[in-house]
Scaffold this active site. Structure first.
Site, mmCIF file in Angstrom:
data_model
loop_
_atom_site.group_PDB
_atom_site.id
_atom_site.type_symbol
_atom_site.label_atom_id
_atom_site.label_comp_id
_atom_site.label_asym_id
_atom_site.label_seq_id
_atom_site.Cartn_x
_atom_site.Cartn_y
_atom_site.Cartn_z
ATOM 1 N N ARG A 216 90.417 18.848 47.085
ATOM 2 C CA ARG A 216 89.626 19.051 46.178
ATOM 3 C C ARG A 216 89.876 18.945 44.662
ATOM 4 O O ARG A 216 89.107 18.925 43.516
ATOM 5 C CB ARG A 216 88.721 20.531 46.333
ATOM 6 N N TYR B 103 99.657 33.242 48.522
ATOM 7 C CA TYR B 103 99.342 31.550 48.291
ATOM 8 C C TYR B 103 99.710 31.284 46.999
ATOM 9 O O TYR B 103 99.715 31.848 46.053
ATOM 10 C CB TYR B 103 97.747 31.439 48.390
ATOM 11 N N ASP C 281 98.291 28.890 45.203
ATOM 12 C CA ASP C 281 97.166 28.673 44.116
ATOM 13 C C ASP C 281 96.517 29.705 43.450
ATOM 14 O O ASP C 281 95.423 29.555 43.221
ATOM 15 C CB ASP C 281 96.272 27.485 44.851
ATOM 16 N N GLY D 257 87.309 35.312 53.459
ATOM 17 C CA GLY D 257 87.157 36.189 54.318
ATOM 18 C C GLY D 257 86.692 37.361 53.969
ATOM 19 O O GLY D 257 87.087 37.970 52.807
ATOM 20 N N ASN E 114 114.115 22.234 -2.094
ATOM 21 C CA ASN E 114 112.666 21.877 -2.245
ATOM 22 C C ASN E 114 112.361 20.442 -1.836
ATOM 23 O O ASN E 114 112.929 19.546 -2.553
ATOM 24 C CB ASN E 114 112.225 22.262 -3.688
HETATM 25 C C1 UD1 Z 1 91.732 31.771 52.798
HETATM 26 C C2 UD1 Z 1 91.635 33.003 54.019
HETATM 27 C C3 UD1 Z 1 90.387 33.907 53.421
HETATM 28 C C4 UD1 Z 1 90.532 34.313 51.934
HETATM 29 C C5 UD1 Z 1 90.758 33.217 51.022
HETATM 30 C C6 UD1 Z 1 91.236 33.543 49.750
HETATM 31 C C7 UD1 Z 1 92.439 32.407 56.061
HETATM 32 C C8 UD1 Z 1 91.970 32.020 57.321
HETATM 33 N N1 UD1 Z 1 91.461 32.714 55.259
HETATM 34 O O1 UD1 Z 1 90.575 31.030 53.288
HETATM 35 O O2 UD1 Z 1 90.246 34.976 54.121
HETATM 36 O O3 UD1 Z 1 89.395 34.963 51.553
HETATM 37 O O4 UD1 Z 1 91.943 32.470 51.696
HETATM 38 O O5 UD1 Z 1 91.250 32.490 48.920
HETATM 39 O O6 UD1 Z 1 93.689 32.710 55.942
HETATM 40 N N2 UD1 Z 1 97.419 26.616 53.852
HETATM 41 C C9 UD1 Z 1 98.814 25.923 54.457
HETATM 42 N N3 UD1 Z 1 98.813 25.303 55.575
HETATM 43 C C10 UD1 Z 1 97.762 25.500 56.389
HETATM 44 C C11 UD1 Z 1 96.464 26.117 55.673
HETATM 45 C C12 UD1 Z 1 96.443 26.636 54.483
HETATM 46 O O7 UD1 Z 1 99.758 25.887 53.434
HETATM 47 O O8 UD1 Z 1 97.858 25.060 57.433
HETATM 48 C C13 UD1 Z 1 97.766 27.019 52.516
HETATM 49 C C14 UD1 Z 1 96.936 26.284 51.354
HETATM 50 O O9 UD1 Z 1 97.584 25.401 50.760
HETATM 51 C C15 UD1 Z 1 96.344 27.423 50.512
HETATM 52 C C16 UD1 Z 1 96.406 28.734 51.455
HETATM 53 O O10 UD1 Z 1 97.209 28.286 52.485
HETATM 54 O O11 UD1 Z 1 97.304 27.662 49.453
HETATM 55 C C17 UD1 Z 1 94.952 29.277 51.868
HETATM 56 O O12 UD1 Z 1 94.538 28.051 52.632
HETATM 57 P P1 UD1 Z 1 92.900 27.756 52.662
HETATM 58 O O13 UD1 Z 1 92.610 26.805 53.469
HETATM 59 O O14 UD1 Z 1 92.623 27.383 50.866
HETATM 60 O O15 UD1 Z 1 92.387 29.160 52.818
HETATM 61 P P2 UD1 Z 1 90.783 29.435 52.603
HETATM 62 O O16 UD1 Z 1 89.740 28.585 53.470
HETATM 63 O O17 UD1 Z 1 90.435 29.583 51.247
HETATM 64 CA CA CA Z 2 91.648 28.637 49.298
#
Ligand code: UD1
Ligand code: CA
Length: 455
Positions: free
Chosen positions: A17, A105, A107, A143, A362
């Site tokens: 995104r 995370y 990000d 979540g 100067n």
């Molecule tokens: C996740 C949480 C959610 C929380 C939210 C907060 C889970 C299942 N859900 O959801 O409860 O409210 O974050 O922002 O954990 N990533 C990997 N490998 C993967 C999947 C994800 O490295 O296979 C990393 C992504 O790059 C990211 C982080 O994990 O940095 C979160 O993944 P993302 O898919 O954004 O989770 P959300 O659906 O936002």
């Molecule tokens: Ca996320």
């Protein structure tokens, strides 16, 4: 506390995104990659080691994470099967045996050490996990933290939630602390039996409760745990970060007349009793000492400004600009890689690059150090107490001695001795009556309506 804490930082996402040619966690807030902010917060939490889970752009992501003092070991997550699966990519590191594991995370760059420390304290006190949550009136997509009698009983992902559960406004930030001794066995029990068919890290709560354990929550302000999925959210994070940093500087004694127009970098260092006027941008690597004034519309990067110095309005300080005490750099002046000596004045319309300007020099308006021949850079040295006349071109390499003078409009191609006056321009010739004659001719041309004046 001598507990050994491992942080597992997830940064393997595709960043779809962001619509970007680089991984999301490399995008910057306060001129520093988001992943580096996360690592800096973990540093302050007493983390001993970082296991970084990477996917795309592994090399630059690892480099950005390793830019702090923490040791980082990278693990590749080969397929994106969910956050639970991602944490297990670091299985070998977790298996080395830590007292607590923090999951973060890459990000979410605004996290602060406080809530992370509280989560660790809860785990030390006997909870198997402690999850950092936040209250929001826009819970969609997060979540939900389901709490009963003060204990966290489950984290329900939006897609798997009942309508009642969707009404919960206490949300999962994604940050959690887990008991290090139990982490591996709990993580390995997570399945992908849900709507998205992913291994959810969040399922660890139900897994640990089924095994007779208990989990807690720690609440953090929503603006410290905010994540970033697209560039609009990146701009929101930037705004929050800037506001926080300006506030820190102002309460530490820095005056900002219109703080919302001042932009800071992660390493901007400004001492108390500095005044910053509106619309000033600080790039990386700037230090400003007490008593300096930064006037409006200045752009400063990689520069040091000593006490009593004055910059701008409309000044540009580029990397390597070093203003000594009480130096003055005025409007429409650009300084690059140059020492500006104590009390020296470069007041208007000037470029000083690759130069050493001595004390109390100067520099007249329109002075240019001609430092570049198209291939190479050369140095200009101007001794203390010299006077550089307006519109002097200093063709480097060149040295002007101490207490010397250059006549206005000079092109200085040879060194000037101490106390000498250098004239590097054509001698003036006055021709009696010729001025009036030329003007009369020009006037006649205009009145005759001729388009092209004669030569
Ligand atoms: C996740 C949480 C959610 C929380 C939210 C907060 C889970 C299942 N859900 O959801 O409860 O409210 O974050 O922002 O954990 N990533 C990997 N490998 C993967 C999947 C994800 O490295 O296979 C990393 C992504 O790059 C990211 C982080 O994990 O940095 C979160 O993944 P993302 O898919 O954004 O989770 P959300 O659906 O936002
Ligand atoms: Ca996320």
């Amino acid at each position: 506390m001598n507990d050994r804490v491992l942080a597992v930082v997830l940064a393997a996402g595709e960043s779809t995104r962001m619509k970007s040619s680089k991984s999301k966690v490399l995008h910057t807030v306060g001129n520093r990659p988001m992943i580096s902010h996360v690592i800096a917060a973990l540093e302050q939490t007493g983390v001993e080691h970082v296991a970084l889970v990477v996917g795309r752009d592994a090399e630059p992501v690892i480099a950005a994470a390793a830019s702090g003092t923490l040791n980082v070991t990278a693990f590749e997550q080969k397929e994106r099967l969910g956050t639970g699966h991602a944490v297990l990519a670091a299985r070998d590191e977790i298996a080395r045996g830590y007292d607590q594991i923090i999951v973060a995370y890459g990000d979410a760059p605004l996290i602060e050490a406080g809530p992370l420390g509280e989560a660790l304290t809860k785990v030390r006190a006997g909870f198997d996990a402690a999850v950092i949550g936040f209250e929001t009136d826009r819970p969609t997509g997060y979540g939900r933290l389901l709490v009963e009698d003060g204990e966290l009983v489950a984290i329900r992902e939006e897609k798997d939630a009942t309508p009642d559960e969707r009404g919960v406004t206490f949300c999962n930030s994604g940050l959690m602390a887990i008991d290090g001794a139990k982490a591996l066995s709990l993580l390995e029990k997570i399945t992908n039996n849900n709507v998205k068919g992913e291994y959810y890290l969040t399922d660890i709560i139900e897994v640990l409760r089924a095994a007779g354990g208990k989990a807690a929550t720690v609440e953090a302000p929503a603006d410290t745990v905010a994540g970033c999925n697209n560039r609009a959210e990146l701009a929101e994070l930037e705004a929050i970060w800037q506001r926080r940093r300006r506030h820190q500087l102002m309460v530490s004694g820095v005056t900002m007349i219109a703080p919302e127009t001042v932009f800071l970098s992660f390493d901007t260092t400004i001492a108390p009793d500095v005044t910053i006027e509106p619309n000033v941008i600080f790039g990386p690597g700037v230090t400003v000492e007490s008593g300096a004034v930064i006037h409006a519309f200045s752009h400063i990067e990689g520069a040091h400004v000593a006490g009593g110095a004055s910059v701008g309005p409309f000044a540009r300080l580029r990397p390597g600009a070093n203003l000594h005490a009480n130096a003055k750099v005025g409007n429409f002046v650009e300084i690059k890689k140059a020492e500006i000596g104590a009390g020296a004045k470069v007041s208007h319309l000037t470029y000083i690059g690759d130069a050493v300007v001595g004390r109390n020099v100067n520099i007249g308006a329109g002075t240019v150090t001609c430092n570049y021949d198209g291939f190479n850079k050369f140095e200009t040295v101007i001794g203390a107490n010299s006077f550089i006349g307006s519109n002097t071109l200093l063709v480097a390499p060149v040295r002007v001695g101490e207490g010397a003078l250059t006549a206005s409009g000079s092109v200085i191609t040879e060194d000037v001795p101490d106390a000498a006056a250098a004239f590097g321009r054509a001698r003036q010739v006055n021709k009696e009556g010729l001025g009036a004659g030329i003007m009369a001719r020009n006037k006649a041309v205009k009145e005759a309506g001729k388009v092209k004046p004669p030569r």
